[in-house]
Design an enzyme around this catalytic site. Structure first.
Site, PDB file in Angstrom:
ATOM      1  N   ARG A 256      -3.836 -21.902   0.202  1.00  0.00           N
ATOM      2  CA  ARG A 256      -3.882 -23.328   0.574  1.00  0.00           C
ATOM      3  C   ARG A 256      -5.336 -23.769   0.574  1.00  0.00           C
ATOM      4  O   ARG A 256      -6.134 -23.403   1.445  1.00  0.00           O
ATOM      5  CB  ARG A 256      -3.236 -23.516   1.950  1.00  0.00           C
ATOM      6  CG  ARG A 256      -3.183 -24.951   2.409  1.00  0.00           C
ATOM      7  CD  ARG A 256      -1.773 -25.478   2.432  1.00  0.00           C
ATOM      8  NE  ARG A 256      -1.726 -26.821   2.989  1.00  0.00           N
ATOM      9  CZ  ARG A 256      -1.050 -27.150   4.070  1.00  0.00           C
ATOM     10  NH1 ARG A 256      -0.353 -26.232   4.728  1.00  0.00           N
ATOM     11  NH2 ARG A 256      -1.049 -28.385   4.497  1.00  0.00           N
ATOM     12  N   HIS A 294      -8.227 -31.028  11.038  1.00  0.00           N
ATOM     13  CA  HIS A 294      -7.570 -31.626  12.200  1.00  0.00           C
ATOM     14  C   HIS A 294      -8.500 -32.565  12.958  1.00  0.00           C
ATOM     15  O   HIS A 294      -8.042 -33.454  13.663  1.00  0.00           O
ATOM     16  CB  HIS A 294      -7.034 -30.543  13.130  1.00  0.00           C
ATOM     17  CG  HIS A 294      -5.822 -29.861  12.562  1.00  0.00           C
ATOM     18  ND1 HIS A 294      -4.778 -30.559  11.996  1.00  0.00           N
ATOM     19  CD2 HIS A 294      -5.490 -28.556  12.461  1.00  0.00           C
ATOM     20  CE1 HIS A 294      -3.856 -29.695  11.581  1.00  0.00           C
ATOM     21  NE2 HIS A 294      -4.268 -28.489  11.829  1.00  0.00           N
ATOM     22  N   GLU A 295      -9.805 -32.378  12.820  1.00  0.00           N
ATOM     23  CA  GLU A 295     -10.729 -33.266  13.525  1.00  0.00           C
ATOM     24  C   GLU A 295     -11.061 -34.520  12.704  1.00  0.00           C
ATOM     25  O   GLU A 295     -11.822 -35.369  13.168  1.00  0.00           O
ATOM     26  CB  GLU A 295     -12.007 -32.496  13.881  1.00  0.00           C
ATOM     27  CG  GLU A 295     -12.839 -32.072  12.679  1.00  0.00           C
ATOM     28  CD  GLU A 295     -13.683 -30.817  12.946  1.00  0.00           C
ATOM     29  OE1 GLU A 295     -13.093 -29.751  13.206  1.00  0.00           O
ATOM     30  OE2 GLU A 295     -14.907 -30.916  12.897  1.00  0.00           O
ATOM     31  N   GLN A 381       6.803 -37.593  16.208  1.00  0.00           N
ATOM     32  CA  GLN A 381       7.136 -37.656  17.629  1.00  0.00           C
ATOM     33  C   GLN A 381       7.802 -36.377  18.161  1.00  0.00           C
ATOM     34  O   GLN A 381       7.482 -35.924  19.244  1.00  0.00           O
ATOM     35  CB  GLN A 381       8.050 -38.855  17.857  1.00  0.00           C
ATOM     36  CG  GLN A 381       8.000 -39.375  19.269  1.00  0.00           C
ATOM     37  CD  GLN A 381       8.759 -40.676  19.403  1.00  0.00           C
ATOM     38  OE1 GLN A 381       8.630 -41.557  18.563  1.00  0.00           O
ATOM     39  NE2 GLN A 381       9.552 -40.803  20.429  1.00  0.00           N
ATOM     40  N   GLN A 453      17.123 -51.751  17.983  1.00  0.00           N
ATOM     41  CA  GLN A 453      15.654 -51.812  18.095  1.00  0.00           C
ATOM     42  C   GLN A 453      14.959 -51.388  16.794  1.00  0.00           C
ATOM     43  O   GLN A 453      13.839 -51.797  16.528  1.00  0.00           O
ATOM     44  CB  GLN A 453      15.173 -50.920  19.252  1.00  0.00           C
ATOM     45  CG  GLN A 453      15.675 -51.331  20.624  1.00  0.00           C
ATOM     46  CD  GLN A 453      15.010 -52.597  21.142  1.00  0.00           C
ATOM     47  OE1 GLN A 453      13.794 -52.674  21.246  1.00  0.00           O
ATOM     48  NE2 GLN A 453      15.805 -53.603  21.450  1.00  0.00           N
ATOM     49  N   ALA A 688      13.481 -43.647  20.548  1.00  0.00           N
ATOM     50  CA  ALA A 688      14.503 -43.387  19.540  1.00  0.00           C
ATOM     51  C   ALA A 688      14.952 -41.934  19.575  1.00  0.00           C
ATOM     52  O   ALA A 688      16.112 -41.627  19.310  1.00  0.00           O
ATOM     53  CB  ALA A 688      13.947 -43.747  18.177  1.00  0.00           C
TER      54      ALA A 688
HETATM   55  P1  NAP Z   1       6.700 -48.776  28.159  1.00  0.00           P
HETATM   56  O1  NAP Z   1       6.096 -47.688  27.401  1.00  0.00           O
HETATM   57  O2  NAP Z   1       7.368 -48.477  29.434  1.00  0.00           O
HETATM   58  O3  NAP Z   1       5.542 -49.827  28.391  1.00  0.00           O
HETATM   59  C1  NAP Z   1       5.745 -51.054  28.988  1.00  0.00           C
HETATM   60  C2  NAP Z   1       4.448 -51.446  29.635  1.00  0.00           C
HETATM   61  O4  NAP Z   1       4.633 -52.693  30.244  1.00  0.00           O
HETATM   62  C3  NAP Z   1       4.106 -50.461  30.708  1.00  0.00           C
HETATM   63  O5  NAP Z   1       3.132 -49.557  30.186  1.00  0.00           O
HETATM   64  C4  NAP Z   1       3.610 -51.308  31.856  1.00  0.00           C
HETATM   65  O6  NAP Z   1       2.211 -51.149  31.901  1.00  0.00           O
HETATM   66  C5  NAP Z   1       3.968 -52.731  31.477  1.00  0.00           C
HETATM   67  N1  NAP Z   1       4.864 -53.303  32.449  1.00  0.00           N
HETATM   68  C6  NAP Z   1       5.987 -52.769  32.971  1.00  0.00           C
HETATM   69  N2  NAP Z   1       6.558 -53.600  33.858  1.00  0.00           N
HETATM   70  C7  NAP Z   1       5.793 -54.691  33.895  1.00  0.00           C
HETATM   71  C8  NAP Z   1       5.854 -55.889  34.618  1.00  0.00           C
HETATM   72  N3  NAP Z   1       6.838 -56.141  35.496  1.00  0.00           N
HETATM   73  N4  NAP Z   1       4.889 -56.801  34.432  1.00  0.00           N
HETATM   74  C9  NAP Z   1       3.898 -56.569  33.563  1.00  0.00           C
HETATM   75  N5  NAP Z   1       3.771 -55.446  32.854  1.00  0.00           N
HETATM   76  C10 NAP Z   1       4.717 -54.514  33.019  1.00  0.00           C
HETATM   77  O7  NAP Z   1       7.759 -49.556  27.310  1.00  0.00           O
HETATM   78  P2  NAP Z   1       7.671 -50.021  25.806  1.00  0.00           P
HETATM   79  O8  NAP Z   1       6.271 -50.243  25.379  1.00  0.00           O
HETATM   80  O9  NAP Z   1       8.605 -51.147  25.722  1.00  0.00           O
HETATM   81  O10 NAP Z   1       8.248 -48.815  25.029  1.00  0.00           O
HETATM   82  C11 NAP Z   1       9.588 -48.381  25.285  1.00  0.00           C
HETATM   83  C12 NAP Z   1       9.773 -46.924  24.868  1.00  0.00           C
HETATM   84  O11 NAP Z   1       9.682 -46.796  23.490  1.00  0.00           O
HETATM   85  C13 NAP Z   1       8.735 -46.016  25.475  1.00  0.00           C
HETATM   86  O12 NAP Z   1       9.348 -44.824  25.850  1.00  0.00           O
HETATM   87  C14 NAP Z   1       7.803 -45.773  24.355  1.00  0.00           C
HETATM   88  O13 NAP Z   1       7.168 -44.525  24.445  1.00  0.00           O
HETATM   89  C15 NAP Z   1       8.736 -45.834  23.167  1.00  0.00           C
HETATM   90  N6  NAP Z   1       7.993 -46.245  21.983  1.00  0.00           N
HETATM   91  C16 NAP Z   1       7.501 -45.290  21.182  1.00  0.00           C
HETATM   92  C17 NAP Z   1       6.773 -45.647  20.068  1.00  0.00           C
HETATM   93  C18 NAP Z   1       6.232 -44.611  19.144  1.00  0.00           C
HETATM   94  O14 NAP Z   1       5.606 -44.947  18.164  1.00  0.00           O
HETATM   95  N7  NAP Z   1       6.412 -43.336  19.400  1.00  0.00           N
HETATM   96  C19 NAP Z   1       6.534 -46.980  19.792  1.00  0.00           C
HETATM   97  C20 NAP Z   1       7.063 -47.945  20.637  1.00  0.00           C
HETATM   98  C21 NAP Z   1       7.790 -47.565  21.741  1.00  0.00           C
HETATM   99  P3  NAP Z   1       1.370 -51.588  33.176  1.00  0.00           P
HETATM  100  O15 NAP Z   1       2.258 -51.404  34.358  1.00  0.00           O
HETATM  101  O16 NAP Z   1       0.185 -50.697  33.161  1.00  0.00           O
HETATM  102  O17 NAP Z   1       0.997 -52.982  32.918  1.00  0.00           O
HETATM  103 FE1  SF4 Z   2       8.749 -35.162  12.540  1.00  0.00          FE
HETATM  104 FE2  SF4 Z   2      11.317 -35.802  12.284  1.00  0.00          FE
HETATM  105 FE3  SF4 Z   2       9.516 -37.700  12.802  1.00  0.00          FE
HETATM  106 FE4  SF4 Z   2       9.638 -36.515  10.399  1.00  0.00          FE
HETATM  107  S1  SF4 Z   2      11.193 -37.828  11.350  1.00  0.00           S
HETATM  108  S2  SF4 Z   2       7.793 -36.906  11.568  1.00  0.00           S
HETATM  109  S3  SF4 Z   2      10.147 -34.435  10.973  1.00  0.00           S
HETATM  110  S4  SF4 Z   2      10.061 -36.003  14.126  1.00  0.00           S
END
Ligand code: NAP
Ligand code: SF4
Length: 702
Positions: A256, A294-295, A381, A453, A688
């Protein structure tokens, strides 16, 4: 973890319903695939042209690349699970694969528990190679010495320079260490051969030990192992020669090669090309590509990278060596893989995460049914983020990945009539799993499309891949006869005739209790992303969780460029040139009440990409905020003891979600049994991955 996650399908009682297409059970549990497919019969003729590698002939040009799962570090039990994991991919049509990394000695381990291969009796590995050979496929063991990237105290490197992503400074290797390490590689390769592996991949990229020798950045030695290119290349060349000498001629040596280091003081292209030739001359049979250390602070595999966005880096080496070259990174469909080879960018393509997402990827490509593939959406994720958090890797879109021995299901003994309310990913995964097992499933959805969503998330830059997941579910639902009732809001009466009722009614955006939150400038993230509302130029985003960060990135990049075009990606990120900064399409202020680091979002391996995008777009990020009121002037906040006015045209609420479960509650009040899954069951930290896992688990149990 050895327990069975699921009991076998329960004994069910209603014999009246017929079962659709049980012979196709299941997309997630391969039933076997007959190779070979020839270039004449395949819709992907370049991909299915045989390839000579050393003394072996491969039936096609698909490699399941190395993916570290965490099981490598769990001894015999981990190897038993790995055997099942690889066997399922071999049965699904993958003809060549590479394991996750095993170190040739203890000091090269990735972590304190890292797997290494020093014991002459590695018979426990035989179960892995046997399991793959049983399906006529081949498997290589990856030898990975982490060097300064090891997360354990006894790390070594060519020079004692700490990696920016590690707290430990490595010990400088002396001549004896170097000679011993070369011998360790040879011995480990011999052990791998004795354990039945068909070859080894020598990890020479991504900033691990071999790469640390080749790059001036990490090799400051002034002896025969450092300084000139010839001296820096000596270590990989000696490793390859030693492995070649220690193993049989038909044993495949894949090297690699870091075709692009993407770090300051990395190797220039001329040295990369020269090293490729030296590796060939030393005895390598095939060269795989590694992109970026990785960095590195340019995304290499995240969603921000367009499909095949790095294959040009391999193409630069075509013609410079006689042995085959493999392109890699963000190749996630057979169409893309075919194009890479047809365009002459490589002789073979490597895909690692796509084989987590779908064990049958190669077989479905060979059969000419790519629309059936569960496509990797590059979220990281459940695979890389899990590994770096010390959890076993799996896959967001395929919860069975790496749990093949634990998450199994059988056809239902008796078909039941199952109603599922809500066609977000929780409802969809439950519906297809239950239908694949033979249940008679009706899926109710109030909207005009499936997706929930995901329909919103796919508008985020890079998340266009979510469309593939919806295509996959749509296809599975069709194949297994799910009755899809779009535009249909289910009522308690509608659900009276079903044996099982599943509520997957999802979430709604939380509207926080802030004075003036009903002002016309305020919209929810759902209104923004669905296109129902148009934001003004200056936008305040309330909430900096995953959705808030996604929305902020969406706003700064809205309409600016295509995220699918490799050339645009290169100019935006300054690959082999200065980055081109664009004025952001909206001026964004991202706010949160808590005091932690802002803008990174939830992903350990991807959060930095979002933060970098926001910083480059001059997005303001304000933590420790109290929201006072919203009026015609904008958003009034306090930060600590100081009052501030955020002048803005629009305010987007990203303050989390609340469950939508009125129907479930009313049915429960009437003592009617319902299963509640996904966001409808618990909105906090809904993601998700949890939604798909809950849906799949319930579908496999009904
Ligand atoms: P979240 O991660 O719970 O964030 C919502 C944010 O809103 C909190 O961090 C909080 O921050 C704020 N909040 C909560 N209640 C509030 C209130 N009453 N008034 C004002 N601010 C408030 O929820 P989310 O952003 O909707 O995401 C939902 C889920 O989807 C999460 O588990 C997240 O990890 C996941 N997600 C993942 C990805 C990804 O790319 N992996 C992308 C999007 C979402 P403060 O309290 O600090 O203000
Ligand atoms: Fe990893 Fe599955 Fe997301 Fe692909 S879809 S990056 S394999 S968690």
């Amino acid at each position: 973890m050895t327990q069975t996650l699921l009991a076998p399908a329960a004994c069910l009682t209603n014999p009246l319903h017929t079962r659709p297409a049980l012979d196709r059970l299941s997309s997630q549990q391969p039933t076997g695939f007959e190779l070979p497919v020839t270039s004449q019969t395949s819709p992907f003729p370049h991909l299915f042209t045989p390839l000579k590698v050393g003394r072996q002939e491969l039936p096609n040009r698909i490699l399941m690349g190395s993916m570290h799962t965490g099981l490598e570090e769990q001894g015999e039990e981990g190897l038993a699970r790995l055997a099942a994991f690889y066997a399922e991919r071999a049965r699904g049509g993958c003809s060549l694969m590479v394991t996750g990394g095993f170190s040739p000695n203890p000091e090269g381990r990735l972590g304190a528990e890292g797997g290494f291969l020093v014991d002459a009796d590695a018979s426990h590995h035989q179960q892995v190679s046997d399991a793959v050979h049983a399906h006529g496929s081949r498997i290589l063991l990856q030898l990975l010495h982490a060097g300064r990237y090891g997360y354990q105290p006894d790390i070594v490197a060519p020079s004692p320079i700490r990696a920016p992503i590690n707290k430990t400074t490595p010990r400088e290797m002396d001549e004896t260490d170097i000679q011993r390490t070369i011998a360790d590689y040879a011995r480990a390769a011999q052990i791998a051969q004795a354990a039945g592996y068909d070859g080894v991949e020598l990890m020479g990229s991504e900033g691990y030990l071999i790469n640390q020798f080749t790059a001036p950045r990490t090799n400051k030695r002034d002896d025969r192992w450092g300084g000139s290119f010839e001296n820096r290349a000596r270590f990989p060349v000696q490793v390859i020669k030693a492995v070649r000498a220690a193993t049989d001629p038909q044993f495949i040596i894949m090297y690699r090669l870091s075709v692009l280091d993407i770090v300051e003081d990395g190797s220039p292209f001329e040295e990369v090309a020269a090293l490729a030739k030296l590796a060939e001359n030393a005895g390598a049979d095939i060269l795989n590509s590694g992109i970026g250390w990785h960095e590195a602070r340019i995304p290499t595999i995240a969603q921000a990278v367009p499909r095949a966005g790095w294959s040009w880096a391999t193409e630069r080496l075509m013609g410079k060596v006689e042995i085959p070259l493999i392109a890699t990174n963000r190749i996630n469909t057979p169409e893309t893989a075919e194009q890479v080879i047809a365009d002459g960018h490589a002789d073979m393509v490597s895909m690692a995460r796509p084989f987590l997402a779908d064990a049958n990827f190669a077989g479905k490509a060979a059969r000419g049914t790519p629309e059936e593939i569960n496509t990797c959406i590059a979220c990281n994720q459940a695979c890389l983020d899990h590994y770096f958090k010390g959890k076993d890797a799996t896959c967001l879109v395929n919860p069975r990945a790496c749990r093949e021995t634990m998450l199994t299901w059988k056809p239902a003994d008796t078909a039941r009539k199952v109603a599922i309310v809500g066609a977000g990913v929780a409802g969809l995964s439950c519906a297809v799993t239950a239908a694949e097992r033979g249940h008679d499933v009706t899926l109710f959805e109030a909207a005009t499309q499936i997706g929930g969503q995901f329909l919103l998330a796919r508008h985020i830059p890079g998340k266009e891949e979510f469309n593939e997941t919806l295509r996959y579910f749509r296809n599975r639902a069709d194949a297994f006869g799910v009755s899809l009732m779009l535009n249909t809001r289910a009522e308690a009466a509608t659900l009276a005739d079903f044996d099982d009722v599943v509520m997957a009614t999802g979430v709604a955006p939380r509207v926080p209790d802030i004075a003036g939150v009903d002002h016309p400038c305020v919209m929810t993230y759902e209104e923004l992303l669905s296109g129902a509302r148009e934001p003004g130029k200056r936008v305040a985003v309330i909430g900096a969780g995953g959705v808030g960060v996604d929305v902020a990135v969406h706003l700064v990049e809205r309409g600016l460029r295509s995220h699918l075009d490799p050339a645009e990606f290169r100019s935006t990120w300054g690959v082999a040139r200065e980055p081109e900064d664009h004025a952001p399409s909206h001026d964004v202020v991202l706010l949160q009440r808590s005091t932690g680091k802002m803008g990174a979002g939830p992903g350990k391996t991807t959060g930095w990409v979002h933060r970098l995008v926001l910083l480059r777009a001059n997005a303001e990020m304000i933590a420790d905020v109290s929201y006072r009121r919203i009026d015609d002037e904008g958003l009034h906040i306090s930060v600590g003891n100081e009052d501030r006015l955020i002048k803005c045209d629009s305010i987007v609420l990203c303050a989390g979600q609340v469950s939508v479960n009125a129907l479930a509650d009313s049915m429960k009040a009437d003592d009617r049994p319902v299963h509640v899954i996904g966001g409808a069951s618990f909105a906090g930290e809904l993601d998700a991955q949890r939604a798909i896992e809950e849906g799949t688990l319930l579908g496999s149990r009904l």
